[in-house]
Motif scaffolding. Structure first.
Motif, PDB file in Angstrom:
ATOM      1  N   TYR A  55      34.693  41.247  34.252  1.00 28.10           N
ATOM      2  CA  TYR A  55      34.450  42.194  35.341  1.00 28.10           C
ATOM      3  C   TYR A  55      35.623  42.083  36.308  1.00 28.10           C
ATOM      4  O   TYR A  55      36.324  41.066  36.344  1.00 28.10           O
ATOM      5  CB  TYR A  55      33.122  41.904  36.057  1.00 28.10           C
ATOM      6  N   SER A  56      35.851  43.133  37.079  1.00 27.69           N
ATOM      7  CA  SER A  56      36.978  43.123  38.012  1.00 27.69           C
ATOM      8  C   SER A  56      36.557  43.446  39.434  1.00 27.69           C
ATOM      9  O   SER A  56      37.394  43.449  40.339  1.00 27.69           O
ATOM     10  CB  SER A  56      38.061  44.106  37.560  1.00 27.69           C
ATOM     11  N   ASP A  57      35.284  43.714  39.649  1.00 30.59           N
ATOM     12  CA  ASP A  57      34.771  43.972  40.992  1.00 30.59           C
ATOM     13  C   ASP A  57      34.124  42.693  41.511  1.00 30.59           C
ATOM     14  O   ASP A  57      33.056  42.284  41.034  1.00 30.59           O
ATOM     15  CB  ASP A  57      33.746  45.116  40.962  1.00 30.59           C
ATOM     16  N   SER A  58      34.764  42.058  42.467  1.00 23.21           N
ATOM     17  CA  SER A  58      34.288  40.762  42.968  1.00 23.21           C
ATOM     18  C   SER A  58      32.926  40.858  43.655  1.00 23.21           C
ATOM     19  O   SER A  58      32.275  39.839  43.880  1.00 23.21           O
ATOM     20  CB  SER A  58      35.311  40.173  43.948  1.00 23.21           C
ATOM     21  N   ARG A  59      32.498  42.074  43.956  1.00 16.75           N
ATOM     22  CA  ARG A  59      31.209  42.243  44.643  1.00 16.75           C
ATOM     23  C   ARG A  59      30.030  42.144  43.677  1.00 16.75           C
ATOM     24  O   ARG A  59      28.887  42.013  44.115  1.00 16.75           O
ATOM     25  CB  ARG A  59      31.175  43.603  45.352  1.00 16.75           C
ATOM     26  N   THR A  60      30.322  42.211  42.378  1.00 18.48           N
ATOM     27  CA  THR A  60      29.243  42.142  41.386  1.00 18.48           C
ATOM     28  C   THR A  60      29.560  41.061  40.350  1.00 18.48           C
ATOM     29  O   THR A  60      29.738  41.359  39.157  1.00 18.48           O
ATOM     30  CB  THR A  60      29.061  43.502  40.687  1.00 18.48           C
ATOM     31  N   ALA A  69      41.413  38.996  37.891  1.00 18.76           N
ATOM     32  CA  ALA A  69      42.078  39.127  39.194  1.00 18.76           C
ATOM     33  C   ALA A  69      43.243  40.107  39.053  1.00 18.76           C
ATOM     34  O   ALA A  69      44.412  39.720  38.967  1.00 18.76           O
ATOM     35  CB  ALA A  69      42.556  37.769  39.681  1.00 18.76           C
ATOM     36  N   LEU A  70      42.918  41.388  39.038  1.00 18.70           N
ATOM     37  CA  LEU A  70      43.917  42.427  38.824  1.00 18.70           C
ATOM     38  C   LEU A  70      44.613  42.790  40.129  1.00 18.70           C
ATOM     39  O   LEU A  70      43.994  42.818  41.198  1.00 18.70           O
ATOM     40  CB  LEU A  70      43.253  43.671  38.233  1.00 18.70           C
ATOM     41  N   ARG A  71      45.886  43.090  40.015  1.00 14.93           N
ATOM     42  CA  ARG A  71      46.672  43.512  41.180  1.00 14.93           C
ATOM     43  C   ARG A  71      46.678  45.038  41.225  1.00 14.93           C
ATOM     44  O   ARG A  71      47.276  45.692  40.369  1.00 14.93           O
ATOM     45  CB  ARG A  71      48.105  42.993  41.082  1.00 14.93           C
ATOM     46  N   GLY A  72      45.993  45.620  42.208  1.00 12.72           N
ATOM     47  CA  GLY A  72      45.959  47.059  42.373  1.00 12.72           C
ATOM     48  C   GLY A  72      46.906  47.531  43.448  1.00 12.72           C
ATOM     49  O   GLY A  72      47.589  46.733  44.108  1.00 12.72           O
ATOM     50  N   ARG A 124      46.091  48.886  46.244  1.00 11.41           N
ATOM     51  CA  ARG A 124      45.571  48.588  47.577  1.00 11.41           C
ATOM     52  C   ARG A 124      44.988  47.184  47.681  1.00 11.41           C
ATOM     53  O   ARG A 124      45.013  46.589  48.758  1.00 11.41           O
ATOM     54  CB  ARG A 124      44.494  49.610  47.951  1.00 11.41           C
ATOM     55  N   VAL A 125      44.426  46.685  46.589  1.00  9.23           N
ATOM     56  CA  VAL A 125      43.727  45.404  46.625  1.00  9.23           C
ATOM     57  C   VAL A 125      44.263  44.494  45.523  1.00  9.23           C
ATOM     58  O   VAL A 125      44.462  44.930  44.386  1.00  9.23           O
ATOM     59  CB  VAL A 125      42.208  45.597  46.443  1.00  9.23           C
ATOM     60  N   ASP A 126      44.492  43.237  45.863  1.00  8.55           N
ATOM     61  CA  ASP A 126      44.908  42.220  44.904  1.00  8.55           C
ATOM     62  C   ASP A 126      43.708  41.337  44.595  1.00  8.55           C
ATOM     63  O   ASP A 126      43.207  40.611  45.462  1.00  8.55           O
ATOM     64  CB  ASP A 126      46.055  41.387  45.482  1.00  8.55           C
ATOM     65  N   GLY A 127      43.232  41.406  43.354  1.00  3.03           N
ATOM     66  CA  GLY A 127      42.062  40.631  42.963  1.00  3.03           C
ATOM     67  C   GLY A 127      42.233  39.139  43.120  1.00  3.03           C
ATOM     68  O   GLY A 127      41.249  38.396  43.219  1.00  3.03           O
ATOM     69  N   ASN A 128      43.469  38.675  43.148  1.00  6.21           N
ATOM     70  CA  ASN A 128      43.722  37.236  43.323  1.00  6.21           C
ATOM     71  C   ASN A 128      43.173  36.706  44.646  1.00  6.21           C
ATOM     72  O   ASN A 128      42.869  35.521  44.771  1.00  6.21           O
ATOM     73  CB  ASN A 128      45.230  36.956  43.241  1.00  6.21           C
ATOM     74  N   ASN A 129      43.027  37.597  45.620  1.00  8.86           N
ATOM     75  CA  ASN A 129      42.535  37.175  46.923  1.00  8.86           C
ATOM     76  C   ASN A 129      41.057  36.769  46.892  1.00  8.86           C
ATOM     77  O   ASN A 129      40.567  36.132  47.837  1.00  8.86           O
ATOM     78  CB  ASN A 129      42.718  38.301  47.946  1.00  8.86           C
ATOM     79  N   PHE A 130      40.366  37.147  45.812  1.00 15.63           N
ATOM     80  CA  PHE A 130      38.930  36.865  45.733  1.00 15.63           C
ATOM     81  C   PHE A 130      38.620  35.687  44.810  1.00 15.63           C
ATOM     82  O   PHE A 130      37.449  35.332  44.635  1.00 15.63           O
ATOM     83  CB  PHE A 130      38.189  38.111  45.240  1.00 15.63           C
ATOM     84  N   PHE A 163      31.555  30.802  39.883  1.00 21.63           N
ATOM     85  CA  PHE A 163      32.015  31.792  38.917  1.00 21.63           C
ATOM     86  C   PHE A 163      33.384  31.364  38.374  1.00 21.63           C
ATOM     87  O   PHE A 163      34.029  30.473  38.924  1.00 21.63           O
ATOM     88  CB  PHE A 163      32.097  33.172  39.572  1.00 21.63           C
ATOM     89  N   CYS A 164      33.828  32.006  37.295  1.00 21.77           N
ATOM     90  CA  CYS A 164      35.126  31.656  36.709  1.00 21.77           C
ATOM     91  C   CYS A 164      36.071  32.846  36.791  1.00 21.77           C
ATOM     92  O   CYS A 164      35.634  33.987  36.911  1.00 21.77           O
ATOM     93  CB  CYS A 164      34.968  31.174  35.268  1.00 21.77           C
ATOM     94  N   ALA A 165      37.378  32.573  36.708  1.00 15.82           N
ATOM     95  CA  ALA A 165      38.348  33.630  36.950  1.00 15.82           C
ATOM     96  C   ALA A 165      39.589  33.488  36.089  1.00 15.82           C
ATOM     97  O   ALA A 165      39.982  32.385  35.685  1.00 15.82           O
ATOM     98  CB  ALA A 165      38.746  33.638  38.427  1.00 15.82           C
ATOM     99  N   LEU A 166      40.207  34.658  35.825  1.00 14.81           N
ATOM    100  CA  LEU A 166      41.506  34.737  35.159  1.00 14.81           C
ATOM    101  C   LEU A 166      42.491  35.256  36.186  1.00 14.81           C
ATOM    102  O   LEU A 166      42.324  36.364  36.714  1.00 14.81           O
ATOM    103  CB  LEU A 166      41.429  35.687  33.956  1.00 14.81           C
ATOM    104  N   THR A 167      43.513  34.484  36.507  1.00 14.65           N
ATOM    105  CA  THR A 167      44.419  34.820  37.594  1.00 14.65           C
ATOM    106  C   THR A 167      45.872  34.741  37.162  1.00 14.65           C
ATOM    107  O   THR A 167      46.216  34.023  36.217  1.00 14.65           O
ATOM    108  CB  THR A 167      44.195  33.853  38.786  1.00 14.65           C
ATOM    109  N   ASP A 168      46.737  35.479  37.837  1.00 13.20           N
ATOM    110  CA  ASP A 168      48.178  35.331  37.604  1.00 13.20           C
ATOM    111  C   ASP A 168      48.885  34.867  38.875  1.00 13.20           C
ATOM    112  O   ASP A 168      50.077  35.060  39.040  1.00 13.20           O
ATOM    113  CB  ASP A 168      48.803  36.622  37.050  1.00 13.20           C
ATOM    114  N   ARG A 169      48.115  34.257  39.770  1.00 16.76           N
ATOM    115  CA  ARG A 169      48.681  33.606  40.951  1.00 16.76           C
ATOM    116  C   ARG A 169      48.494  32.090  40.787  1.00 16.76           C
ATOM    117  O   ARG A 169      47.370  31.587  40.847  1.00 16.76           O
ATOM    118  CB  ARG A 169      48.003  34.084  42.231  1.00 16.76           C
ATOM    119  N   ALA A 170      49.583  31.385  40.582  1.00 14.44           N
ATOM    120  CA  ALA A 170      49.515  29.952  40.269  1.00 14.44           C
ATOM    121  C   ALA A 170      48.821  29.144  41.364  1.00 14.44           C
ATOM    122  O   ALA A 170      48.180  28.124  41.087  1.00 14.44           O
ATOM    123  CB  ALA A 170      50.915  29.401  40.021  1.00 14.44           C
TER     124      ALA A 170
END
Length: 447
Positions: free
Chosen positions: A30-35, A44-47, A49-55, A64-71
């Motif tokens: 999923y990519s919506d941190s609200r759900t 953690a997609l970089r859009g 307007r919004v960078d998913g890495n921030n969540f 919860f678990c996450a896939l990120t490209d921010r080290a």
């Protein structure tokens, strides 16, 4: 899919944080941190307007678990995978899943400027007559949506029907590698995204990359009424052309009759005739049906059973959704728009008796061709609508080449004014078509 986090990291060339439980299993994304979902991996997609890495940090804190490209996210306590690029990692995982778990599953891939989702749904309906089928939900056909569709395909199904979209050069090849369709359908070559690709020939060449990873004994099911496809030389794929009425193609229709409920016709597929009765209005659905029957034939599904199944097809509610509203008929088709789909919708409007009102908004992403293509729609309004209402800057050019007497124009910023006008203008017995690109948000003015 059902993968351990350490397996995902290995496939994608990623790295687990020190606190990650590598044996933790996930069944999707999923990519919506609200759900958030505990059994799925946050992308953690970089859009724009919004960078998913921030969540990532607050999600990890909640378990919860996450896939990120921010080290930097690796320093937080929780289950986290770091990869160089989240989108690329998702596509790598999908391609791996396709080449292993789904290696022997026939996949039917569908692309085209117009009609992808309708054709996808019709193919799935036709194949379901004798096969278990997984299909793309909605129009999840993007660089993110297509890989997730592949990863959500159960190993147990007989086949999968997926939609592949593109808007920029180089996009199709990436998702084609994820899907590796054995049967590729190209519905048409229109003008959608010509702003980004320059010419219709370039659009065709990009769409043909759908079969780049298909391998031997794969088929291209193509629109035989499109010269850019019919006259092209194909070297690595078998071709199966379908046409509305050209009997030199392997698939074609004859005895097409529009009824009060839809369209009846005889489909001829590889020499075999079957009767088809569609409960949706518009002759353009005939071509969608022919694509579906061609796919059924190539997958050894009984053609008459497939044709009978097509009678159950209904619109998904976003494309050409027809319903009654306070005494008048609404044809809602606001999800997308191109010159081809505009004309198809107008032909549906023309089949009704009563005062026919066409509310037409801008068609987007047409670049330097925009004015010319909007004008081309105008000449088609004549005879198919009694009243034209335009909405937006470009839609005014539809009115310029239209000869009907009653024309009204509204600016995009005046949505409330347009809605108020329609409430007072539309009468009992009217038929009102609403058609525009999704970005125009024309659905908000429907009355």
């Amino acid at each position: 899919m059902n993968f351990e986090l350490e397996y995902i990291a290995k496939v994608c060339g990623g790295r687990l944080s020190e606190s990650t439980d590598g044996k933790r299993r996930v069944t999707g994304f999923y990519s919506d941190s609200r759900t958030p979902e505990h059994d799925k991996l946050f992308l953690a997609l970089r859009g724009e307007r919004v960078d998913g890495n921030n969540f990532v940090a607050p999600l990890l804190e909640k378990g919860f678990c996450a896939l990120t490209d921010r080290a930097d996210n690796l320093k937080f306590v929780g289950d986290c995978i770091y990869v160089p690029d989240v989108r690329t990692a998702l596509q790598q995982l999908a391609a791996h899943y396709r080449n292993t778990v789904l290696n022997y599953t026939p996949i039917i891939g569908i692309t085209g400027s117009v009609g992808k989702t309708t054709t996808k749904d019709m193919v799935a309906v036709a194949l379901s007559a004798e096969r278990t089928v997984h299909k793309t939900l909605g129009n999840s056909n993007s660089q993110i949506g297509l890989p997730q569709t592949i990863l959500a395909t159960p190993e147990s199904v007989d086949c999968a029907v997926v939609e592949l979209g593109m808007s920029m050069p180089g996009e199709m090849i990436k998702i084609a590698e994820c899907a590796r369709p054995a049967f590729s359908i190209i519905t048409n070559i229109g003008y959608s995204h010509i702003e980004n690709l320059g010419t219709r020939e370039a659009i065709r060449d990009e769409k043909l990359k759908i079969s780049a990873f298909s391998g031997y004994h794969s088929y291209l099911i193509l629109n035989g009424d499109e010269p850019l496809l019919r006259d092209y030389t194909y070297e690595n794929n078998e071709t199966f052309f379908v046409s509305f009425d050209d009997d030199s193609c392997k698939g074609y229709a004859k005895n097409v009759i529009e009824t009060s409920n839809g369209v009846d016709f005889t489909a001829v597929i590889a020499g075999k005739e079957v009767t088809v009765s569609l409960n949706v209005k518009g002759k353009h659905f005939v071509m969608n049906s022919l694509f579906a029957l061609a796919a059924a034939y190539l997958l050894d599904v009984d053609l008459q059973k497939a044709a009978n199944a097509l009678s159950s097809y209904q619109s998904d509610g976003k494309r050409q959704f027809i319903y009654e509203s306070e005494g008048h008929t609404v044809i809602s088709d606001c999800y997308n728009a191109s010159p081809e789909s505009m004309k198809a919708s107008l032909s549906v409007l023309s089949s009704y008796k009563g005062r026919r009102i066409a509310v037409l908004g801008d068609m987007l992403e047409l670049g330097n061709e925009s004015v010319k293509l909007h004008r081309s729609v105008g000449s088609y309004v004549d005879g198919n609508a009694d009243i034209l209402i335009t909405y937006g800057e470009m839609a005014k050019y539809i009115a310029e080449s239209c000869n009907i007497k009653d024309i009204y124009s509204f600016e995009k910023d005046n949505a409330e004014e347009l809605k108020s006008f329609l409430k007072s203008f539309v009468k009992d017995g009217d038929i009102v078509l609403y058609k525009a690109s999704n970005g125009m948000n024309l659905g908000r003015v429907i009355v």
